[in-house]
Design an enzyme around this catalytic site. Sequence first.
Site, PDB file in Angstrom:
ATOM      1  N   ALA A  35      -4.590  -0.056  -8.605  1.00  0.00           N
ATOM      2  CA  ALA A  35      -5.629  -0.764  -7.848  1.00  0.00           C
ATOM      3  C   ALA A  35      -5.520  -2.284  -7.990  1.00  0.00           C
ATOM      4  CB  ALA A  35      -7.004  -0.284  -8.298  1.00  0.00           C
ATOM      5  N   GLY A  36      -4.940  -2.743  -9.102  1.00  0.00           N
ATOM      6  CA  GLY A  36      -4.731  -4.190  -9.263  1.00  0.00           C
ATOM      7  C   GLY A  36      -3.762  -4.700  -8.207  1.00  0.00           C
ATOM      8  N   HIS A  37      -2.650  -3.983  -8.023  1.00  0.00           N
ATOM      9  CA  HIS A  37      -1.697  -4.374  -6.978  1.00  0.00           C
ATOM     10  C   HIS A  37      -2.361  -4.272  -5.594  1.00  0.00           C
ATOM     11  CE1 HIS A  37       1.199  -2.786 -10.158  1.00  0.00           C
ATOM     12  NE2 HIS A  37       1.583  -4.032 -10.000  1.00  0.00           N
ATOM     13  N   LYS A 149      -3.727 -11.501 -14.959  1.00  0.00           N
ATOM     14  CA  LYS A 149      -3.495 -10.873 -16.269  1.00  0.00           C
ATOM     15  C   LYS A 149      -2.260 -11.498 -16.905  1.00  0.00           C
ATOM     16  CE  LYS A 149      -1.895  -6.600 -16.596  1.00  0.00           C
ATOM     17  NZ  LYS A 149      -0.596  -6.716 -17.297  1.00  0.00           N
TER      18      LYS A 149
END
Length: 284
Positions: A35-37, A149
Site C-alpha cells: 500500500a505504500g507503493h 521512510k
Amino acid sequence: MDIISDPAAFQRVCWFWRLSGAKTALVPTMGFLHAGHASLLEAGRERADKVALSVFVNPSQFGPGEDFERYPRDPGRDAALAEAAGVDVMFTPEPGAMYPPGFATWVDVPELAKGLCGGSRPGHFRGVATIVAKLLMLSLPSMAIFGQKDWQQLAILKRLTQDLGFPAEIVGLPTVREPDGLALSSRNVYLSEAERAQAPALYEGLRLLRDWVRGGQTGAEALTARLRAWCGERAPLGEIDYLEIVDPDSLTPLGQVGDRALAAAAMRFGRTRLIDNLLLSPAG
Ligand code: PAF
C-alpha cells in the site's frame, strides 16, 4: 498497461511522452508492491499525465551476505496492483540489461551516504544513486516519487538530481503504516510472529522521543540513550543498529534538538533490518 523489459523500448515510450509535452511521473521500486507503493502511484496519477513504474531488484545496492537472493518477488501480483493503480508502463528489466558487460560508471554522493544506513551498508547508496540516475536518464520524468521512510535515500537523490542537473523534481511522500504504526516495507514478510509483535516499537519509540523533546529535553545524547534503554525493555528481540538525531537536509548529527531535526533509526530483528524516522520539529 504495457509491461516492458527492454531499456531501449522503455526509453522510447518515456521520451515520446515527455517530448510531446506530457507531464510524467516515475515511481522506482524493487517490487513486491504494498500500500505504500500504491500511495506513490496514486500521487503520480494525480500529479502527472503519464505514470511509469519500475520494478527492479537492484543487485548493486545489496552488500555481500545481504538479502538480494531472498528479497521477496511477485511479478504477477505487482502487475495487478500497478494496473489497478492506473500505471501506464511497468518497466521490469533484467540485471544484465541494466548492468551489461563492461558497465563501469558509478554515481556516488559520499558525504550524505557515509552515516546512518550508509554506515552499516557500505556501498548501498552508491548502488541506489547509480540505478536511479540510470532510470532518470531512461525515462526523463517530470518527477520521480519516493517514500520518506528511506529519508537518507531521498536526501541523496535530491542532491544528485540537483548536482547533475537532471530535469526532474524529486518528490518525497509520507510513510504509510500498519494500524499499529509499523512502517510498510516489503521486508516485513521476513518477521516471525514474535518479531512482528515487537517491531512497532521502532516507531513507538521515535514518537516517544518526540514527546520527550516537546517536554523540553533537547540533548541528543541523553535522548538517544533514554530511547535505547526503552527499546531494550519494549522490544527485547530487536537490536538497534543506529539511532541518531540529525539535520534533515545535511544528515549531520546534532548535539541539541533545535527547530529542525530528524530522528532516524534502524533496528534488527533476527536477520531482518527495519528502518524508520520522524521529524522532531514542531511542524513534524
Ligand atoms: O527504495 C527502493 O526501493 C530502492 O532503493 C530504489 C529507489 C527503487 C532503487 O533501487
